[in-house]
Design an enzyme around this catalytic site. Structure first.
Site, mmCIF file in Angstrom:
data_model
loop_
_atom_site.group_PDB
_atom_site.id
_atom_site.type_symbol
_atom_site.label_atom_id
_atom_site.label_comp_id
_atom_site.label_asym_id
_atom_site.label_seq_id
_atom_site.Cartn_x
_atom_site.Cartn_y
_atom_site.Cartn_z
ATOM 1 N N CYS A 97 89.587 -21.941 -26.855
ATOM 2 C CA CYS A 97 90.418 -23.026 -26.350
ATOM 3 C C CYS A 97 90.013 -24.383 -26.897
ATOM 4 O O CYS A 97 89.622 -25.273 -26.135
ATOM 5 C CB CYS A 97 90.353 -23.020 -24.834
ATOM 6 S SG CYS A 97 90.790 -21.410 -24.197
ATOM 7 N N ARG A 100 80.958 -21.665 -39.406
ATOM 8 C CA ARG A 100 80.893 -22.514 -40.599
ATOM 9 C C ARG A 100 82.167 -23.320 -40.865
ATOM 10 O O ARG A 100 82.066 -24.510 -41.180
ATOM 11 C CB ARG A 100 80.511 -21.683 -41.839
ATOM 12 C CG ARG A 100 79.176 -20.932 -41.681
ATOM 13 C CD ARG A 100 78.648 -20.345 -42.978
ATOM 14 N NE ARG A 100 78.224 -21.410 -43.863
ATOM 15 C CZ ARG A 100 78.904 -21.825 -44.910
ATOM 16 N NH1 ARG A 100 80.044 -21.232 -45.241
ATOM 17 N NH2 ARG A 100 78.459 -22.809 -45.634
HETATM 18 N N1 LLP Z 1 63.901 -23.253 -46.503
HETATM 19 C C1 LLP Z 1 64.104 -24.220 -45.599
HETATM 20 C C2 LLP Z 1 62.979 -25.040 -45.167
HETATM 21 C C3 LLP Z 1 65.398 -24.444 -45.093
HETATM 22 O O1 LLP Z 1 65.591 -25.417 -44.211
HETATM 23 C C4 LLP Z 1 66.469 -23.622 -45.538
HETATM 24 C C5 LLP Z 1 67.824 -23.825 -45.018
HETATM 25 C C6 LLP Z 1 66.193 -22.617 -46.459
HETATM 26 C C7 LLP Z 1 64.901 -22.462 -46.934
HETATM 27 C C8 LLP Z 1 67.256 -21.675 -46.988
HETATM 28 O O2 LLP Z 1 68.234 -22.353 -47.697
HETATM 29 P P1 LLP Z 1 69.377 -21.532 -48.487
HETATM 30 O O3 LLP Z 1 68.702 -20.823 -49.634
HETATM 31 O O4 LLP Z 1 69.968 -20.589 -47.535
HETATM 32 O O5 LLP Z 1 70.331 -22.569 -48.933
HETATM 33 N N2 LLP Z 1 73.929 -23.380 -41.612
HETATM 34 C C9 LLP Z 1 74.210 -23.995 -42.904
HETATM 35 C C10 LLP Z 1 73.030 -23.938 -43.849
HETATM 36 C C11 LLP Z 1 71.772 -24.566 -43.279
HETATM 37 C C12 LLP Z 1 70.578 -24.459 -44.186
HETATM 38 C C13 LLP Z 1 69.358 -24.940 -43.492
HETATM 39 N N3 LLP Z 1 68.124 -24.745 -44.200
HETATM 40 C C14 LLP Z 1 75.450 -23.337 -43.507
HETATM 41 O O6 LLP Z 1 76.040 -22.468 -42.889
HETATM 42 O O7 LLP Z 1 75.881 -23.723 -44.598
#
Ligand code: LLP
Length: 423
Positions: A347, A317
């Site tokens: 690296c 992240r």
């Molecule tokens: N539903 C859908 C269709 C989504 O695309 C996502 C997240 C969620 C639910 C869940 O969202 P949350 O409640 O976790 O915000 N890797 C990134 C975050 C990517 C989120 C993608 N979609 C990070 O580390 O911040």
């Protein structure tokens, strides 16, 4: 609230000192708190009930933390699963979450994935485009089934947050417009292989302002009313996930109670079954990445590098989104502080967790914890630089279990094969 606290001069996860886990499992290692996972889930569930939203399907977004033991912890409380691949559906099923509590989302579902979802009776396939609607219709008919679908709408609102995780603007690849959704819903109602039951949206992640969500949800309400005015039934409204969490330096996110009250207001009088897809707010503050300082490297130019045994492949992240994670020493030595660039051994310069961070003085061999790493931590980890995949530990009270062991180097090598022409 989470269950990572200093007790007797030492950071614990619930009743377990983190030093004990580091000694038993080695570092780097992810450590998750069952009590925190359970608390986040139940606080959200109770907030929905208290706001009069009935008994929504809380489909935990598996992508946030897909460890099967984490899924089982939540599934045992009644959580469903929001999934975006056959692999995630398989994980949810392996954790004992039944198909009727599984939502299948995602912009590019493969036919074999759709077939797998249908064979396991998922509650809802969130259809993100017209071609996908036709594919689901065809695959379902081939299997002699009728797929329960929701049409995912892109509400075209700006939710703030990092550009790489914003999903609700028209220029993003997700979902269809409101007018297209109406048309697709009506088409779907006449297809033999699908049964439209609802509409869905998800506007982004780490959202700390309720206003864009409210704007989107009011638009969703209008959509439900227009579809119903055409004489069609809309049973379910899936409002996605996205509620932010406190990452220490960020604006305090709205509470689950405020979030639920906002939804109740935006949808008042609309008789629907709600579904939600929260990921981060359940898992982020329920996990840490535990790492050890390899050494402190002071450059004559004046920079002081804290070189850790964890790297960007373990926690992506900061490198990917410039994300801020609070860093806490496991055994604070006192009040003296120093300014560090905290880096991993990989690296490339991108393997920098943070620059110019003022931390309590640390020395080689000291343990530290990256806080709020339970979501999008291990699930985004890789073997980059041929580093072993980071292990995961689940704590409950004064017990802990290794729920994903560190592989051996042989495990890593055994996954690959030579080509016949190579000797
Ligand atoms: N539903 C859908 C269709 C989504 O695309 C996502 C997240 C969620 C639910 C869940 O969202 P949350 O409640 O976790 O915000 N890797 C990134 C975050 C990517 C989120 C993608 N979609 C990070 O580390 O911040």
């Amino acid at each position: 609230m989470n269950h990572f606290e200093v007790q007797g001069g030492e950071l614990h996860c619930e009743g377990v000192p983190l030093t004990r886990i580091a000694e038993a499992v080695g570092t780097p290692v992810y450590v998750y708190s069952s009590a925190t996972l359970e608390r986040h889930y139940t606080v959200l569930r109770d907030a929905f009930v208290d706001a009069g939203l009935g008994q929504p399907l809380i489909a935990y977004a598996v992508k946030a933390n897909s460890n099967v033991a984490v899924l089982r912890t939540l599934g045992n409380l009644g959580a469903g699963a929001d999934t975006v691949s056959e692999g995630e559906i398989r994980r949810a099923l392996a954790a004992g979450i039944p198909g009727e509590r599984i939502v299948f989302s995602g912009v590019g579902k493969a036919e074999h994935e759709i077939a797998f979802a249908l064979e396991h009776g998922v509650a809802e396939i969130n259809v993100e485009s017209e071609p996908e609607l036709h594919t689901v219709n065809r695959v379902a008919q081939q299997l002699g089934k009728r797929a329960t679908v929701a049409i995912r709408v892109n509400p075209d609102v700006e939710a703030g947050g990092h550009a790489k995780i914003s999903t609700g603007k028209a220029e993003n690849k997700f979902g269809v417009s409101f007018s297209e959704a109406e048309r697709l819903y009506a088409n779907a109602a006449n297809m033999a292989g699908v049964r439209p039951v609802g509409v869905a949206c998800h506007i982004g992640s780490q959202i700390t302002d309720l206003a864009p969500m409210k704007a989107a949800f009011i638009k969703m309400r209008g959509l439900v009313e227009r579809i119903r005015a055409e004489g069609l039934t809309v049973e379910r409204l899936d409002l996605g996930g996205g509620l932010g969490v406190p990452y220490f330096n960020q604006p305090e996110p709205p509470s689950p109670a405020d979030y639920a009250a906002m939804i109740a207001e935006a949808t008042r009088g609309l008789d629907v079954q709600f579904a939600f897809e929260p990921g981060r707010m359940i898992a982020a503050n329920a996990g840490i990445l535990l790492s050890r300082v390899q050494h402190v490297h002071e450059r004559p130019e004046g920079r002081r590098f804290l070189v850790l045994d964890a790297a960007m492949n373990d926690l992506l992240r900061p490198a990917m989104y410039d994300a801020y994670h609070d860093i806490r020493p496991v055994k604070p030595r006192g009040d003296e502080t120093a300014t560090y660039d905290v880096v991993g051994p990989i690296c490339e310069t991108g393997d920098t967790f943070t620059r110019d961070r003022v931390l309590p003085v640390l020395e080689a061999g000291d343990l530290l914890a990256f806080m709020s790493a339970g979501a999008y931590g291990a699930s985004m980890s890789s073997e980059y630089n041929s580093r072993l995949l980071v292990p995961e530990v689940l704590v409950k009270g004064d017990q802990f279990a290794v729920v994903r062991p560190r592989p051996t180097y042989q495990d890593m090598l055994d996954k690959e094969h030579s080509a016949p022409w190579l000797t």
